[in-house]
Design a protein around this motif. Structure first.
Motif, PDB file in Angstrom:
ATOM      1  N   ALA A  16       0.147   5.170  10.925  1.00  0.00           N
ATOM      2  CA  ALA A  16       1.815   5.865   9.740  1.00  0.00           C
ATOM      3  C   ALA A  16       3.530   6.224  10.298  1.00  0.00           C
ATOM      4  O   ALA A  16       3.627   5.418   9.614  1.00  0.00           O
ATOM      5  N   SER A  17       3.300   5.059  11.287  1.00  0.00           N
ATOM      6  CA  SER A  17       4.731   4.166  11.580  1.00  0.00           C
ATOM      7  C   SER A  17       4.727   3.433  11.580  1.00  0.00           C
ATOM      8  O   SER A  17       5.522   2.914  12.300  1.00  0.00           O
ATOM      9  N   LEU A  18       3.401   2.691  11.318  1.00  0.00           N
ATOM     10  CA  LEU A  18       3.589   0.772  12.465  1.00  0.00           C
ATOM     11  C   LEU A  18       5.188   0.245  11.415  1.00  0.00           C
ATOM     12  O   LEU A  18       4.512   0.625  10.016  1.00  0.00           O
ATOM     13  N   THR A  35      -5.120   8.379   4.717  1.00  0.00           N
ATOM     14  CA  THR A  35      -3.305   8.885   4.437  1.00  0.00           C
ATOM     15  C   THR A  35      -2.034   8.317   5.784  1.00  0.00           C
ATOM     16  O   THR A  35      -1.262   8.055   4.774  1.00  0.00           O
ATOM     17  N   ALA A  36      -2.774   8.187   6.560  1.00  0.00           N
ATOM     18  CA  ALA A  36      -1.580   7.509   7.895  1.00  0.00           C
ATOM     19  C   ALA A  36      -1.101   5.954   7.053  1.00  0.00           C
ATOM     20  O   ALA A  36       0.443   5.687   6.474  1.00  0.00           O
ATOM     21  N   VAL A  37      -1.262   4.903   6.412  1.00  0.00           N
ATOM     22  CA  VAL A  37      -1.685   3.818   5.561  1.00  0.00           C
ATOM     23  C   VAL A  37      -0.815   4.320   4.638  1.00  0.00           C
ATOM     24  O   VAL A  37       0.137   3.127   4.219  1.00  0.00           O
ATOM     25  N   GLY A  38      -0.905   5.112   3.409  1.00  0.00           N
ATOM     26  CA  GLY A  38      -0.218   5.661   2.703  1.00  0.00           C
ATOM     27  C   GLY A  38      -0.852   5.159   0.989  1.00  0.00           C
ATOM     28  O   GLY A  38      -0.798   5.773   0.513  1.00  0.00           O
ATOM     29  N   VAL A  66       0.968  -1.548  -0.094  1.00  0.00           N
ATOM     30  CA  VAL A  66      -0.007   0.371  -0.283  1.00  0.00           C
ATOM     31  C   VAL A  66       1.120   0.903  -0.050  1.00  0.00           C
ATOM     32  O   VAL A  66       0.689   2.193  -0.886  1.00  0.00           O
ATOM     33  N   ARG A  67       1.664   1.328   0.832  1.00  0.00           N
ATOM     34  CA  ARG A  67       2.874   2.569   0.963  1.00  0.00           C
ATOM     35  C   ARG A  67       3.285   2.206  -0.603  1.00  0.00           C
ATOM     36  O   ARG A  67       3.683   3.320  -0.735  1.00  0.00           O
ATOM     37  N   ALA A  68       3.898   1.551  -0.867  1.00  0.00           N
ATOM     38  CA  ALA A  68       4.663   1.989  -2.239  1.00  0.00           C
ATOM     39  C   ALA A  68       3.500   2.491  -4.010  1.00  0.00           C
ATOM     40  O   ALA A  68       3.664   3.347  -4.270  1.00  0.00           O
ATOM     41  N   LEU A  94      -6.977  -5.033   9.455  1.00  0.00           N
ATOM     42  CA  LEU A  94      -7.636  -5.058  10.159  1.00  0.00           C
ATOM     43  C   LEU A  94      -6.702  -5.646  11.227  1.00  0.00           C
ATOM     44  O   LEU A  94      -6.661  -5.030  12.603  1.00  0.00           O
ATOM     45  N   ALA A  95      -4.875  -5.687  11.054  1.00  0.00           N
ATOM     46  CA  ALA A  95      -3.994  -6.341  11.657  1.00  0.00           C
ATOM     47  C   ALA A  95      -3.511  -4.904  12.266  1.00  0.00           C
ATOM     48  O   ALA A  95      -3.522  -5.065  12.870  1.00  0.00           O
ATOM     49  N   THR A  96      -3.790  -4.221  10.456  1.00  0.00           N
ATOM     50  CA  THR A  96      -2.987  -3.253  10.871  1.00  0.00           C
ATOM     51  C   THR A  96      -3.614  -2.219  11.758  1.00  0.00           C
ATOM     52  O   THR A  96      -3.203  -1.626  12.635  1.00  0.00           O
TER      53      THR A  96
END
Lengths: 248, 248, 248
Positions: free
Chosen positions: B230-232, B44-47, B20-22, B201-203
């Motif tokens: 955001a920092s996970l 936005t926080a997960v990218g 997701v972030r990439a 859901l784990a995230t």
């Protein structure tokens, strides 16, 4: 052109922030529904008084009492277009400044066409990001601002950059919309739009820089940003504002 | 059935969050007005990149540019129902995944009937709490998720539980809606809906667990939750994700 | 008149907060779009259950399930006026308390006229700031509350002041609207409106006082305010609530 008048400085930013806090201008916002509270909190934090209604029945009463108008194009429909036109006509008739924020006009041809119609009505300021401003094209007879890592301001003859801000602003939904509301507050107390907008963007940018070390991520950054906006001092602006000039 | 494909693990969650972030998928949300900013901040926080308009004039443009669609049934009226149908038809025609969140369908028979109409159109995922999912009944040809202290996911043949989360999530309006938006972001980068949703859901659940010790109550918990989303890290998920399996 | 019944005390505030937390009343809010989430979070923090839809198609279902109704006049249009009338008629028919918050009726003659129409329908409580209540004029057959640095409550025969609060409340958009929602929650568990409202305003005011030392500005104050609302103890109210009486 008198450079001392037209070219904004950090000292101008400090003086204009003090003026906003003293005069407490009323800023009416036709704001997308996502960020209404965040924008209202930001306008309040710099010392101005926000209002937010976008109902057709009431827009005239609210614009009549406002000192300045912010038009943000989120969540457009036929009624909202009608409300925006009423508000803009009233602002123009009353000689009140107004700012257009053509948010996401790069997503929707209809929104872009409407943004161009509004620009023909003579906004004091148009503010967008790079993608939005590239589509808007030439903005005549007003101040154009492209915000990003560096903000670029141009009134057609003078170009100014404001190099303040923090990368975390992009992680918080609504920081751009909030800065549009803060620019409006400064427009209400300063007739030179270039000076007012540069001062407003230095204010939000320096506040973001001072907020970042207090934050652990985008959640706490958004909160710290409101805190620093409210506590920002003249010294903070004199020390940290980076406003640069280049003749076009 | 190939177990290694269909049964999600903590390692899958870590890998999908990185994806997701990439890829930064675009998530269009037809979101109730109460939690638009909180949900956008979470996406936005997960990218991923959220958008939120629900105007009839613009919905087609926004869905066309999106990778995935979230349909949340808060604040329904006739126009909004029409907008939702347009958006769902476009998602289906374009082969894009979409998630239905039948929020508060237990409060209103009309909302429940509309939720059932939408389920007949084949959502990729339906997510609700126990009261909502009990009324929805059998969800055919899609993934059903009942969220709560333990989240239960079923695609009709495989059942998975995600045992992460924190009791304070119930004290913050919109955590469920936000998790729907995060599930959507994961659906955009992974065709196996069970794996995508379990990872999402784990995230959110692990982020909530890591946020709680930083918080003093529901206000600071909501903020810390965005910070931890955001920092996970992959290590956080590998260490804390609790995804369990049981064949139906 | 039995003074022990009609004159609220700090002990009453503590007892009623415990009752709200135990009974968890449902509070339906016709709330302006700016502060929906903040108000919902505040209502949740005191232990009640908020709902927020204002759609014409669903209002009856939601009011039917609610214990109390909050009518906030932000962002009024013709449909919203219609929805408010349906909701108020249902509350009156069902013997449910309701509170009117005529927010910004000093900005718009149409909003003021509508506020007066609603007052004729017999709200349990009308709450506004000084400018709003001055325009509203005499409020018959109900409890009138003017909130400010000191809150003034009057049921026509008994006048009560609540002297709690913090100046930073004015820096956070929606604290007044949130307090209206909290008053509603207390009205749902206590038939004496004067006692319920005084207890609710002592609760929000003491929470604000305890939050301020945790905050660095309006952003963190709004968050700390939600935290302290959720953790407020009977001892906090007994120690800090300042409820005074004066016969009219």
């Amino acid at each position: 052109m008198n450079e001392s008048v037209s070219r904004p400085t950090a000292a101008d930013a400090a003086e204009l922030l003090a003026r906003v806090r003293a005069r407490r201008p009323r800023v009416h916002c036709l704001m997308n529904s996502v960020v209404q509270k965040f924008t209202a909190d930001g306008i309040t934090a710099v010392g101005a008084i926000p209002s937010m209604t976008s109902s057709l029945d009431e827009i005239a009463d609210f614009v009549a009492r406002a000192d300045v108008l912010t038009v943000n194009l989120g969540t457009l429909d036929a009624e909202r277009r009608h409300v925006i036109r009423i508000a803009v006509d009233m602002a123009n008739a009353g000689g009140k400044p107004w700012i257009l924020d053509p948010v996401h006009c790069d997503y929707s041809p209809g929104r872009l066409a409407f943004a161009r119609d509004l620009i023909a009505l003579g906004p004091t300021v148009v503010r967008g990001n790079r993608a939005e401003m590239a589509l808007i094209g030439e903005v005549r007879a007003s101040l154009a601002i492209e915000t990003g890592p560096v903000d670029h301001l141009s009134d057609g003859s003078v170009q100014v950059t404001v190099e303040n801000g923090h990368v975390w602003m992009a992680g918080v939904t609504g920081t751009g919309c909030l800065s549009g509301g803060v620019i409006a507050a400064f427009l209400a107390v300063e007739g030179n739009a270039l000076k007012a907008a540069a001062a407003a963007l230095a204010t939000t940018g320096v506040a973001a820089e001072l907020a970042a070390p207090e934050a652990r991520g985008p959640g706490s950054f958004g909160i710290a940003f409101l805190d620093t906006l409210a506590s920002l001092s003249a010294d903070d602006l004199l020390k940290h504002a980076r406003i640069r000039h280049a003749t076009a």
